[in-house]
Scaffold this active site. Structure first.
Site, PDB file in Angstrom:
ATOM      1  N   ASP A  31      55.348 -59.902  -0.572  1.00  0.00           N
ATOM      2  CA  ASP A  31      55.468 -61.166  -1.322  1.00  0.00           C
ATOM      3  C   ASP A  31      54.098 -61.830  -1.473  1.00  0.00           C
ATOM      4  O   ASP A  31      53.175 -61.568  -0.696  1.00  0.00           O
ATOM      5  CB  ASP A  31      56.448 -62.087  -0.585  1.00  0.00           C
ATOM      6  CG  ASP A  31      56.966 -63.209  -1.472  1.00  0.00           C
ATOM      7  OD1 ASP A  31      56.849 -63.094  -2.712  1.00  0.00           O
ATOM      8  OD2 ASP A  31      57.467 -64.209  -0.930  1.00  0.00           O
ATOM      9  N   HIS A  48      50.118 -58.565  -9.035  1.00  0.00           N
ATOM     10  CA  HIS A  48      50.937 -57.354  -8.899  1.00  0.00           C
ATOM     11  C   HIS A  48      50.037 -56.116  -8.959  1.00  0.00           C
ATOM     12  O   HIS A  48      50.210 -55.175  -8.199  1.00  0.00           O
ATOM     13  CB  HIS A  48      51.998 -57.282  -9.998  1.00  0.00           C
ATOM     14  CG  HIS A  48      52.976 -58.430  -9.987  1.00  0.00           C
ATOM     15  ND1 HIS A  48      53.595 -58.869  -8.840  1.00  0.00           N
ATOM     16  CD2 HIS A  48      53.441 -59.231 -10.983  1.00  0.00           C
ATOM     17  CE1 HIS A  48      54.406 -59.886  -9.138  1.00  0.00           C
ATOM     18  NE2 HIS A  48      54.315 -60.123 -10.430  1.00  0.00           N
ATOM     19  N   LEU A 142      55.650 -38.502   5.667  1.00  0.00           N
ATOM     20  CA  LEU A 142      56.273 -39.832   5.555  1.00  0.00           C
ATOM     21  C   LEU A 142      57.314 -39.884   4.433  1.00  0.00           C
ATOM     22  O   LEU A 142      57.063 -39.370   3.340  1.00  0.00           O
ATOM     23  CB  LEU A 142      55.154 -40.845   5.245  1.00  0.00           C
ATOM     24  CG  LEU A 142      55.575 -42.298   5.062  1.00  0.00           C
ATOM     25  CD1 LEU A 142      55.866 -42.932   6.424  1.00  0.00           C
ATOM     26  CD2 LEU A 142      54.474 -43.095   4.348  1.00  0.00           C
TER      27      LEU A 142
HETATM   28  C1  IPE Z   1      61.249 -60.904  -2.356  1.00  0.00           C
HETATM   29  O1  IPE Z   1      60.336 -61.764  -2.902  1.00  0.00           O
HETATM   30  C2  IPE Z   1      61.452 -59.734  -3.270  1.00  0.00           C
HETATM   31  C3  IPE Z   1      60.350 -58.775  -3.288  1.00  0.00           C
HETATM   32  C4  IPE Z   1      59.314 -58.819  -2.537  1.00  0.00           C
HETATM   33  C5  IPE Z   1      60.506 -57.700  -4.230  1.00  0.00           C
HETATM   34  P1  IPE Z   1      60.768 -62.995  -3.843  1.00  0.00           P
HETATM   35  O2  IPE Z   1      59.523 -63.645  -4.263  1.00  0.00           O
HETATM   36  O3  IPE Z   1      61.679 -62.517  -4.917  1.00  0.00           O
HETATM   37  O4  IPE Z   1      61.612 -63.888  -2.824  1.00  0.00           O
HETATM   38  P2  IPE Z   1      62.002 -65.432  -2.888  1.00  0.00           P
HETATM   39  O5  IPE Z   1      62.539 -65.695  -4.258  1.00  0.00           O
HETATM   40  O6  IPE Z   1      60.753 -66.209  -2.620  1.00  0.00           O
HETATM   41  O7  IPE Z   1      63.011 -65.602  -1.793  1.00  0.00           O
HETATM   42  C1  IPE Z   2      56.107 -60.275  -4.863  1.00  0.00           C
HETATM   43  O1  IPE Z   2      55.259 -61.248  -5.316  1.00  0.00           O
HETATM   44  C2  IPE Z   2      56.394 -59.207  -5.898  1.00  0.00           C
HETATM   45  C3  IPE Z   2      57.710 -59.310  -6.525  1.00  0.00           C
HETATM   46  C4  IPE Z   2      58.681 -60.076  -6.145  1.00  0.00           C
HETATM   47  C5  IPE Z   2      57.945 -58.452  -7.681  1.00  0.00           C
HETATM   48  P1  IPE Z   2      55.780 -62.519  -6.136  1.00  0.00           P
HETATM   49  O2  IPE Z   2      55.743 -62.185  -7.592  1.00  0.00           O
HETATM   50  O3  IPE Z   2      57.098 -62.960  -5.628  1.00  0.00           O
HETATM   51  O4  IPE Z   2      54.664 -63.570  -5.801  1.00  0.00           O
HETATM   52  P2  IPE Z   2      54.870 -65.094  -5.402  1.00  0.00           P
HETATM   53  O5  IPE Z   2      55.838 -65.129  -4.260  1.00  0.00           O
HETATM   54  O6  IPE Z   2      55.394 -65.785  -6.619  1.00  0.00           O
HETATM   55  O7  IPE Z   2      53.518 -65.555  -5.001  1.00  0.00           O
HETATM   56 MG    MG Z   3      57.688 -64.257  -4.181  1.00  0.00          MG
END
Ligand code: IPE
Ligand code: IPE
Ligand code: MG
Length: 255
Positions: A31, A48, A142
């Protein structure tokens, strides 16, 4: 080219690790990509993109540490709520990754697999994912498992539907349903449960990830966003895991 050479016990010691205290299966909620980019005045997709480099580093390191499995939460069932442009870019990045990484996957002897719904991914992505799965099926190193369009509640709904259908057809009686019956009907059937769940970017939540499978997993959260996650953070998590006493409800480490 040959597979990455596993660390010797001495090399593990130099990193503050001991092989008998390493987790077998690490699962990561990756995240903070968007926040990483926004803090730099960049579009979210740059976070990303940079996150892919973190994936590469962590995958290679988990292979060298001889872990059995690394599961990466790449895209949740709820992430479809994001704006169409971000979804488009994310799906392109995903497709590009599963194609571009094939050489590395084979070189590192990685068995590539996925969990999650398949029907909402585009046919083009599904086909590239399937090729990478097929190509690496017999690899011995792995297991790299990507959670794509994954949501634990949906996974349980699908499992319950399957089990109920079998019961309705008379193939299974309700009294025969056990924990293993449920495990065997999840996307993760046959996989070990995660020993360690890592979440980056500081949020103290699970966000619908592997709810059944992480009942007794150890949790480790870093405030660093995923694009900044490198070997140092992985080792910090593994070292702390090595200090934890897992009790599984009992009084000592036995299961
Ligand atoms: C969790 O992250 C999903 C992934 C890392 C793919 P999110 O950014 O979607 O989670 P929330 O919305 O903050 O809970
Ligand atoms: C995690 O990073 C990747 C996905 C959920 C696809 P985020 O896109 O959720 O990044 P933040 O949490 O908004 O910073
Ligand atoms: Mg996120």
């Amino acid at each position: 080219m040959s597979a990455s050479i596993p660390y010797t016990p001495e090399e593990l010691t130099q990193r503050g690790l001991q092989s008998e205290r390493l987790p077998r299966h690490v699962a990561i909620i990756m995240d903070g990509n968007g926040r990483w980019a926004q803090q730099r005045g960049l579009p979210r997709i740059e976070g990303h993109r940079r996150g892919v480099e973190s994936v590469r580093r962590v995958v290679e390191e988990c292979g060298r540490l001889s872990l059995d499995q690394l599961t990466l939460y790449c895209f949740s069932s709820e992430n479809w709520k994001r704006p169409p442009l971000e979804l488009d870019l994310l799906m392109n990045l995903l497709r590009w990754y599963v194609v571009a990484e094939r050489n590395e996957i084979m070189r590192q002897d990685i068995r590539f697999t996925t969990i999650g719904r398949r029907d909402r991914l585009s046919p083009a992505i599904r086909s590239e994912v399937d090729q990478t799965i097929e190509m690496s099926r017999d690899n011995q190193g792995l297991t790299l498992c990507l959670a794509l369009d994954y949501g634990a509640r949906m996974e349980m709904v699908e499992a319950v539907r399957d089990i109920a259908s079998k019961a309705a057809r008379g193939e299974l009686s309700p009294s025969e349903i056990e924990e293993a019956t449920i495990s065997d009907h999840l996307y993760t059937a046959g996989m070990p449960d995660p020993d360690l769940v890592i979440r980056t970017a500081g949020e103290m939540r699970i966000s619908n990830f592997l709810l059944w499978q992480i009942s007794y997993s150890e949790l480790w959260v870093t405030s660093d966003p995923w694009p900044d996650f490198r070997e140092a953070q992985l080792y910090a998590a593994l070292r702390e895991y090595g200090q934890r006493q897992r009790r599984f409800g009992g009084l000592n480490e036995s299961k």
